[in-house]
Design a protein around this motif. Structure first.
Motif, PDB file in Angstrom:
ATOM      1  N   LYS A 167       0.847  -1.178   0.000  1.00 39.89           N
ATOM      2  CA  LYS A 167       0.000   0.000   0.000  1.00 39.89           C
ATOM      3  C   LYS A 167       0.888   1.235   0.000  1.00 39.89           C
ATOM      4  O   LYS A 167       2.052   1.176   0.371  1.00 39.89           O
ATOM      5  CB  LYS A 167      -0.855   0.013   1.266  1.00 39.89           C
ATOM      6  CG  LYS A 167      -1.823  -1.134   1.394  1.00 39.89           C
ATOM      7  CD  LYS A 167      -2.558  -1.029   2.718  1.00 39.89           C
ATOM      8  CE  LYS A 167      -3.447  -2.226   2.930  1.00 39.89           C
ATOM      9  NZ  LYS A 167      -4.081  -2.195   4.244  1.00 39.89           N
ATOM     10  N   SER A 168       0.309   2.361  -0.358  1.00 37.67           N
ATOM     11  CA  SER A 168       1.033   3.628  -0.279  1.00 37.67           C
ATOM     12  C   SER A 168       1.094   4.047   1.189  1.00 37.67           C
ATOM     13  O   SER A 168       0.300   3.575   2.012  1.00 37.67           O
ATOM     14  CB  SER A 168       0.306   4.699  -1.089  1.00 37.67           C
ATOM     15  OG  SER A 168      -0.884   5.077  -0.419  1.00 37.67           O
ATOM     16  N   PRO A 169       2.032   4.966   1.549  1.00 32.23           N
ATOM     17  CA  PRO A 169       2.067   5.457   2.930  1.00 32.23           C
ATOM     18  C   PRO A 169       0.714   6.020   3.377  1.00 32.23           C
ATOM     19  O   PRO A 169       0.309   5.821   4.517  1.00 32.23           O
ATOM     20  CB  PRO A 169       3.147   6.536   2.889  1.00 32.23           C
ATOM     21  CG  PRO A 169       4.077   6.090   1.807  1.00 32.23           C
ATOM     22  CD  PRO A 169       3.154   5.494   0.765  1.00 32.23           C
ATOM     23  N   ALA A 170      -0.008   6.691   2.487  1.00 34.66           N
ATOM     24  CA  ALA A 170      -1.317   7.256   2.849  1.00 34.66           C
ATOM     25  C   ALA A 170      -2.320   6.146   3.170  1.00 34.66           C
ATOM     26  O   ALA A 170      -3.125   6.266   4.106  1.00 34.66           O
ATOM     27  CB  ALA A 170      -1.839   8.132   1.716  1.00 34.66           C
ATOM     28  N   GLU A 171      -2.275   5.042   2.419  1.00 32.47           N
ATOM     29  CA  GLU A 171      -3.180   3.922   2.675  1.00 32.47           C
ATOM     30  C   GLU A 171      -2.853   3.254   4.008  1.00 32.47           C
ATOM     31  O   GLU A 171      -3.745   2.884   4.767  1.00 32.47           O
ATOM     32  CB  GLU A 171      -3.109   2.903   1.539  1.00 32.47           C
ATOM     33  CG  GLU A 171      -3.708   3.418   0.242  1.00 32.47           C
ATOM     34  CD  GLU A 171      -3.423   2.513  -0.940  1.00 32.47           C
ATOM     35  OE1 GLU A 171      -4.359   2.293  -1.723  1.00 32.47           O
ATOM     36  OE2 GLU A 171      -2.271   2.031  -1.079  1.00 32.47           O
ATOM     37  N   TYR A 172      -1.545   3.097   4.310  1.00 32.61           N
ATOM     38  CA  TYR A 172      -1.153   2.534   5.598  1.00 32.61           C
ATOM     39  C   TYR A 172      -1.602   3.438   6.735  1.00 32.61           C
ATOM     40  O   TYR A 172      -2.094   2.977   7.761  1.00 32.61           O
ATOM     41  CB  TYR A 172       0.366   2.334   5.681  1.00 32.61           C
ATOM     42  CG  TYR A 172       0.840   1.065   5.020  1.00 32.61           C
ATOM     43  CD1 TYR A 172       0.456  -0.176   5.503  1.00 32.61           C
ATOM     44  CD2 TYR A 172       1.683   1.110   3.928  1.00 32.61           C
ATOM     45  CE1 TYR A 172       0.897  -1.350   4.907  1.00 32.61           C
ATOM     46  CE2 TYR A 172       2.133  -0.058   3.322  1.00 32.61           C
ATOM     47  CZ  TYR A 172       1.736  -1.275   3.817  1.00 32.61           C
ATOM     48  OH  TYR A 172       2.168  -2.432   3.227  1.00 32.61           O
ATOM     49  N   ALA A 173      -1.425   4.767   6.571  1.00 32.84           N
ATOM     50  CA  ALA A 173      -1.809   5.720   7.608  1.00 32.84           C
ATOM     51  C   ALA A 173      -3.300   5.627   7.892  1.00 32.84           C
ATOM     52  O   ALA A 173      -3.719   5.575   9.050  1.00 32.84           O
ATOM     53  CB  ALA A 173      -1.428   7.132   7.184  1.00 32.84           C
ATOM     54  N   LYS A 174      -4.091   5.596   6.847  1.00 34.52           N
ATOM     55  CA  LYS A 174      -5.544   5.527   7.006  1.00 34.52           C
ATOM     56  C   LYS A 174      -5.940   4.230   7.703  1.00 34.52           C
ATOM     57  O   LYS A 174      -6.734   4.235   8.641  1.00 34.52           O
ATOM     58  CB  LYS A 174      -6.226   5.637   5.640  1.00 34.52           C
ATOM     59  CG  LYS A 174      -7.724   5.673   5.719  1.00 34.52           C
ATOM     60  CD  LYS A 174      -8.342   5.853   4.348  1.00 34.52           C
ATOM     61  CE  LYS A 174      -9.858   5.860   4.440  1.00 34.52           C
ATOM     62  NZ  LYS A 174     -10.489   5.977   3.134  1.00 34.52           N
ATOM     63  N   ALA A 175      -5.384   3.117   7.253  1.00 30.80           N
ATOM     64  CA  ALA A 175      -5.712   1.816   7.842  1.00 30.80           C
ATOM     65  C   ALA A 175      -5.291   1.743   9.308  1.00 30.80           C
ATOM     66  O   ALA A 175      -5.948   1.092  10.111  1.00 30.80           O
ATOM     67  CB  ALA A 175      -5.041   0.698   7.045  1.00 30.80           C
ATOM     68  N   ALA A 176      -4.201   2.431   9.668  1.00 30.89           N
ATOM     69  CA  ALA A 176      -3.692   2.390  11.037  1.00 30.89           C
ATOM     70  C   ALA A 176      -4.405   3.379  11.951  1.00 30.89           C
ATOM     71  O   ALA A 176      -4.199   3.365  13.161  1.00 30.89           O
ATOM     72  CB  ALA A 176      -2.190   2.678  11.040  1.00 30.89           C
ATOM     73  N   GLY A 177      -5.227   4.269  11.385  1.00 31.03           N
ATOM     74  CA  GLY A 177      -5.931   5.257  12.199  1.00 31.03           C
ATOM     75  C   GLY A 177      -5.102   6.479  12.539  1.00 31.03           C
ATOM     76  O   GLY A 177      -5.369   7.164  13.531  1.00 31.03           O
ATOM     77  N   VAL A 178      -4.084   6.775  11.730  1.00 31.77           N
ATOM     78  CA  VAL A 178      -3.235   7.947  11.958  1.00 31.77           C
ATOM     79  C   VAL A 178      -4.074   9.210  11.774  1.00 31.77           C
ATOM     80  O   VAL A 178      -4.855   9.322  10.832  1.00 31.77           O
ATOM     81  CB  VAL A 178      -2.030   7.947  10.985  1.00 31.77           C
ATOM     82  CG1 VAL A 178      -1.220   9.226  11.119  1.00 31.77           C
ATOM     83  CG2 VAL A 178      -1.155   6.727  11.242  1.00 31.77           C
ATOM     84  N   VAL A 179      -3.898  10.151  12.690  1.00 32.43           N
ATOM     85  CA  VAL A 179      -4.633  11.409  12.659  1.00 32.43           C
ATOM     86  C   VAL A 179      -3.636  12.548  12.450  1.00 32.43           C
ATOM     87  O   VAL A 179      -2.638  12.634  13.158  1.00 32.43           O
ATOM     88  CB  VAL A 179      -5.381  11.635  13.997  1.00 32.43           C
ATOM     89  CG1 VAL A 179      -6.076  12.983  14.012  1.00 32.43           C
ATOM     90  CG2 VAL A 179      -6.354  10.499  14.269  1.00 32.43           C
ATOM     91  N   GLU A 180      -3.925  13.397  11.467  1.00 30.48           N
ATOM     92  CA  GLU A 180      -3.097  14.585  11.248  1.00 30.48           C
ATOM     93  C   GLU A 180      -3.848  15.799  11.755  1.00 30.48           C
ATOM     94  O   GLU A 180      -5.003  16.014  11.415  1.00 30.48           O
ATOM     95  CB  GLU A 180      -2.789  14.780   9.761  1.00 30.48           C
ATOM     96  CG  GLU A 180      -1.630  13.971   9.284  1.00 30.48           C
ATOM     97  CD  GLU A 180      -1.131  14.417   7.909  1.00 30.48           C
ATOM     98  OE1 GLU A 180      -1.024  15.634   7.647  1.00 30.48           O
ATOM     99  OE2 GLU A 180      -0.851  13.518   7.102  1.00 30.48           O
ATOM    100  N   THR A 181      -3.181  16.607  12.582  1.00 27.98           N
ATOM    101  CA  THR A 181      -3.723  17.892  12.991  1.00 27.98           C
ATOM    102  C   THR A 181      -2.927  18.954  12.241  1.00 27.98           C
ATOM    103  O   THR A 181      -2.040  18.626  11.443  1.00 27.98           O
ATOM    104  CB  THR A 181      -3.586  18.099  14.515  1.00 27.98           C
ATOM    105  OG1 THR A 181      -2.203  18.176  14.857  1.00 27.98           O
ATOM    106  CG2 THR A 181      -4.257  16.968  15.284  1.00 27.98           C
ATOM    107  N   ALA A 182      -3.202  20.206  12.527  1.00 28.83           N
ATOM    108  CA  ALA A 182      -2.492  21.286  11.839  1.00 28.83           C
ATOM    109  C   ALA A 182      -0.994  21.233  12.097  1.00 28.83           C
ATOM    110  O   ALA A 182      -0.194  21.569  11.227  1.00 28.83           O
ATOM    111  CB  ALA A 182      -3.053  22.641  12.263  1.00 28.83           C
TER     112      ALA A 182
END
Length: 169
Positions: free
Chosen positions: A37-52
């Motif tokens: 998967k792309s890093p973005a797909e891994y982040a989404k699947a892992a529940g990574v949250v980006e704030t400002a």
């Protein structure tokens, strides 16, 4: 009838051969690039949250000891980094780049408890990630455990944007 049986045996043999080759390729990791998967797909699947100003990685996403490879876009550059829980139980983070090989943009891969430089093959045990700086060590990132998250400030990632190639416009 014998001709049809012979054709069936040949076709069956070819199919079996293809299955053996595919299974061998998967076990050797040859098809990994196609299956990742792309890093973005891994982040989404892992529940990574980006704030400002920060990236928040759920600790449970790291508890397996498997590194989570992520990216952040900053001023026209894709910045790559990873986080993991090392064998000593600490949560760690580093750029997916080092002081020596970063110009090749090849980063690291994980093999068991080791991070391996994709350029030179140097290996680094998980309990050294984020602690040792310089040479071919993954460049450490400041991080903190807050609640159930490993928190990395975006500024900490972006301050070494020179390690990554600027996107072409």
């Amino acid at each position: 009838m014998a001709v049809n049986r012979r054709k069936g045996m040949i076709i069956g043999g070819v199919v079996a051969g293809i299955v053996v080759v595919v299974v061998a390729a998967v076990s050797a990791g040859i098809l990994d690039g196609l299956l990742k998967k792309s890093p973005a797909e891994y982040a989404k699947a892992a529940g990574v949250v980006e704030t400002a100003d920060a990236v928040k990685i759920p600790l449970k996403a790291l508890d397996s000891g498997k590194a989570l490879f992520l990216s952040l876009e900053s001023e026209g550059r894709q910045l790559y980094y990873f986080a993991l829980k090392s064998r000593d139980g600490a949560y760690r983070a580093a750029l997916d780049a080092c002081d020596v090989c970063y110009r090749t943009n090849r980063g690291y891969r994980q093999e068991g408890d080791l991070s391996v430089c994709n350029k030179c093959g140097q290996t680094f045990p998980s309990n050294r990630i984020g602690e040792i700086k310089g040479g071919c060590n993954p460049h450490p990132l400041a991080r903190a455990v807050e609640g159930g998250y490993l928190v990395i400030r975006k500024a900490a990632i972006a301050e070494r944007e020179d390690y990554f190639v600027r996107k072409r416009s």
